[in-house]
Design an enzyme around this catalytic site. Structure first.
Site, PDB file in Angstrom:
ATOM      1  CG  ASP A   1      -1.960   1.020   1.273  1.00 30.25           C
ATOM      2  OD1 ASP A   1      -1.749   2.099   0.710  1.00 30.25           O
ATOM      3  OD2 ASP A   1      -3.021   0.748   1.860  1.00 30.25           O
TER       4      ASP A   1
ATOM      5  CG  HIS B   1      -7.936   0.623  -5.186  1.00 26.90           C
ATOM      6  ND1 HIS B   1      -8.869   1.510  -4.689  1.00 26.90           N
ATOM      7  CD2 HIS B   1      -6.754   0.967  -4.616  1.00 26.90           C
ATOM      8  CE1 HIS B   1      -8.279   2.345  -3.845  1.00 26.90           C
ATOM      9  NE2 HIS B   1      -6.995   2.038  -3.784  1.00 26.90           N
TER      10      HIS B   1
END
Lengths: 411, 411
Positions: A222, A319
């Site tokens: 991330d 995403h």
């Protein structure tokens, strides 16, 4: 003993490249004490001895490598605090932050952090929209603090959102971080009270053999596409220019805007997906973070590549595709989140996810367009829920004779 | 790659004695990978690569040096689980713990801990009083699991107390710890559900320049009088003897009893005391942990010494005096707590304190007499509140072909 921003990552990268596998134990730059004469051992400091300067052009805690422990807190001014009380508080807070980040004790020290070094402690202060009306400073409120638009996936708890003042604390030791939180809360007595407070964490220094982009509680790497300090437009994407920029008041020179979201992860639902299904939701491999179109973590997505079925390898609603700067008119934000885990509810469902904190020179060119696009068609949406939100103006750093926000409060 | 119990402290102590100040960054013993040929650099591993063996005579997580992150959880068996379901669960749990503590992934791995090493992960399993009636094993229930007496300072929440099964997780990385918690919860699906779950922390590896007894959130050095493995009676104080001992069933050979208390610290009240007042409550100096009667942290209290006013220097109700083994008929327990901080309440009061976990061969000769004495006259009592309680029988460790509790469940 001080480190430049993000230097831990750089230093560890260097050590890794030199082949010293297993040697570096996660400490950032700087030698603890003086080097031992005649000792060829590489100068390694402990986790504890690493210091991040409080003073500087920008506040610390923005480009600083994410620490393993974080506290976010919002404070509301008491009714009669006013501008003068707020100024005195910011002066006290800055002095406390200066002392603690240098590894020194405050006057009424409770000894919680006594033996530990500063442990990369940073303390970052910001102002929310409501601060300006409480202090009669509406005319100095940045337009960038106008409330964020509502998003369809929002389920915001107002009691855990916004606030007059915001404090972000990060440290590589949980007791050092807690000590700072308590010291700042005590400084606020009589002037402001805690509105909300959240605890977060990241990977510990040294938990991985090599420095890595951190993982979140969905198991996803991330932060891969974060702008990097070495990029030419890094400063202008993340920080308000000196002088204040076209839309910003002068007191925000070298400052930044922080968007804070408590993003609950619906982990039970997420984990019902297979690894392959999860990877199609994100558009990246879980193990390496590489795009499904191949390469390594840092390889750009190939948006056009199709599979044997003629469909895009990175799905249209993935995403990674929707959040990438190239599909958002160049919008970029510096993500610097902590994970959170506040236990389980009575059904055994974890109250866990991401304390998302992102930094940008302008929320309307950073968080807002990205989130708007995600809100419309992100395959990840069914697995997350935004539960709290804040938007804060974080002024530039201060010098030893000043305090954070002085240009606002005394200007 | 494996470390013997408490070896981190010993190793760090050795490194400190050799004068390598600032060199060791908190990692425990063992080289990550193989040593580099011709390299004279001392073999240091990273925080992540340290492994604590799951298998052994005792379960790990009892004499293991306290990790920086901890999860405690109790599970209740579902109504139809029975002894067979419980046995299958303990078998699954043991296999999962074996894999994760070795740094390997489980079958349905979500990748949260993918890049990190085992980070000193330990997983410890115990059985509560109610477990035995749920599984028809009342005749094997140790007398030592009889409910603890009530204490006047108790304010126990039954929903956060006791439970059929207990799991203690510790790791030096928060994502590694969370990953283990989730993996064990998934293993329990269909057999048991989470009854309560609490998060805790300790000082990070490397946060202090030298290894130290940890501090708690009152700022006090906490654990000085712990029994030490090198003491002759350490084993018999902490562990049930092989064969089961006089009062214990045979399946508890080499096991131990864990008393778990969520002890809320009333920090706002505590911090209203001056440093000197706090030191008289405890009987020790805050900075060094030394008795008020002088010396260093490890110097015995001088119970007889009086001050100029003719009164004992260590007050009669000082916590250190009342809790010392010598005033409790030789009772001794191995304290291995985590601190906790679950945010602030709506008044800004921290929900923080100690997840007290202590280990002993017999609670009636360990926790109970000590707590009874504290309950009568400890000067610390006004500043703490026991909010939850558990007592668990923790069997000995298992071998690779077994699982924890097999001797109970299949014996």
């Amino acid at each position: 003993m001080t480190t430049s921003p993000l230097s831990r990552r750089r230093l560890l990268g260097t050590a890794g490249a030199a082949g010293a596998a297993g040697l570096v134990a996660g400490a950032a730059g700087g030698v603890a004490g003086t080097a031992l004469a005649g000792d060829d051992t590489p100068p390694l400091s402990t986790v504890g001895s690493t210091t991040v300067m409080f003073h500087g052009k920008h506040q610390a805690g923005i480009t600083t490598a994410p620490q393993s422990r974080g506290h976010l807190a919002a404070f509301d001014l008491l009714p009669d605090a006013g501008r003068k009380g707020a100024a005195a508080l910011l002066r006290r807070w800055s002095r406390t932050a200066e002392r603690l980040t240098a590894g020194r004790a405050v006057a009424d020290d409770t000894a919680i952090a006594l033996d530990a070094g500063p442990s990369s402690l940073t303390v970052t202060f910001g102002f929310g929209h409501s601060f300006f009306s409480r202090t009669g400073l509406e005319d100095r409120r940045p337009a960038a603090l106008d409330p964020l638009p509502a998003f369809s996936s929002d389920a915001l708890d107002p009691r855990r959102s916004n606030g007059d003042l915001w404090v972000q604390i990060g440290a590589d030791d949980a007791l050092v971080a807690f000590n700072a939180l308590r010291a700042l809360q005590k400084d606020a007595a009589g002037t402001a009270r805690v509105r909300w407070q959240m605890n977060g964490f990241n990977r510990s220094a040294g938990a991985t053999a090599r420095p890595m982009t951190t993982r979140n509680l969905m198991g996803q790497i991330d932060g891969t596409r974060n702008p990097r300090p070495e990029e030419a437009d890094f400063e202008q994407r993340v920080f308000v220019p000196g002088g204040g920029g076209a839309k910003d008041p002068e007191w925000m020179a070298h400052g930044s805007y922080a968007v804070v979201r408590r993003i609950r992860m619906l982990l039970d639902d997420w984990e019902e997906l297979s690894r392959e299904e999860q990877e199609r939701v994100i558009g990246r491999r879980k193990d390496t973070g590489a795009p499904l179109t191949g390469g390594t973590e840092t390889t750009p997505l190939d948006l056009e590549k199709t599979g044997p079925d003629g469909r895009p390898v990175v799905p249209a609603n993935a995403h990674a595709r929707i959040s990438m700067p190239e599909t958002n008119g160049g919008a970029a934000l510096l993500r610097r989140p902590f994970s959170f885990h506040d236990g389980f509810d009575e059904k055994g469902v974890p109250d866990a996810g991401l304390l998302f904190v992102c930094w940008q020179a302008d929320p309307l060119r950073g968080f807002v367009p990205v989130q708007r696009k995600l809100d419309r068609g992100d395959a990840l949406s069914p697995f997350i829920r935004h539960e709290a939100s804040g938007l804060f103006a974080v002024p530039g750093g201060c010098q030893p004779d000043g305090y954070v926000g002085r240009e606002l409060l005394e200007g």
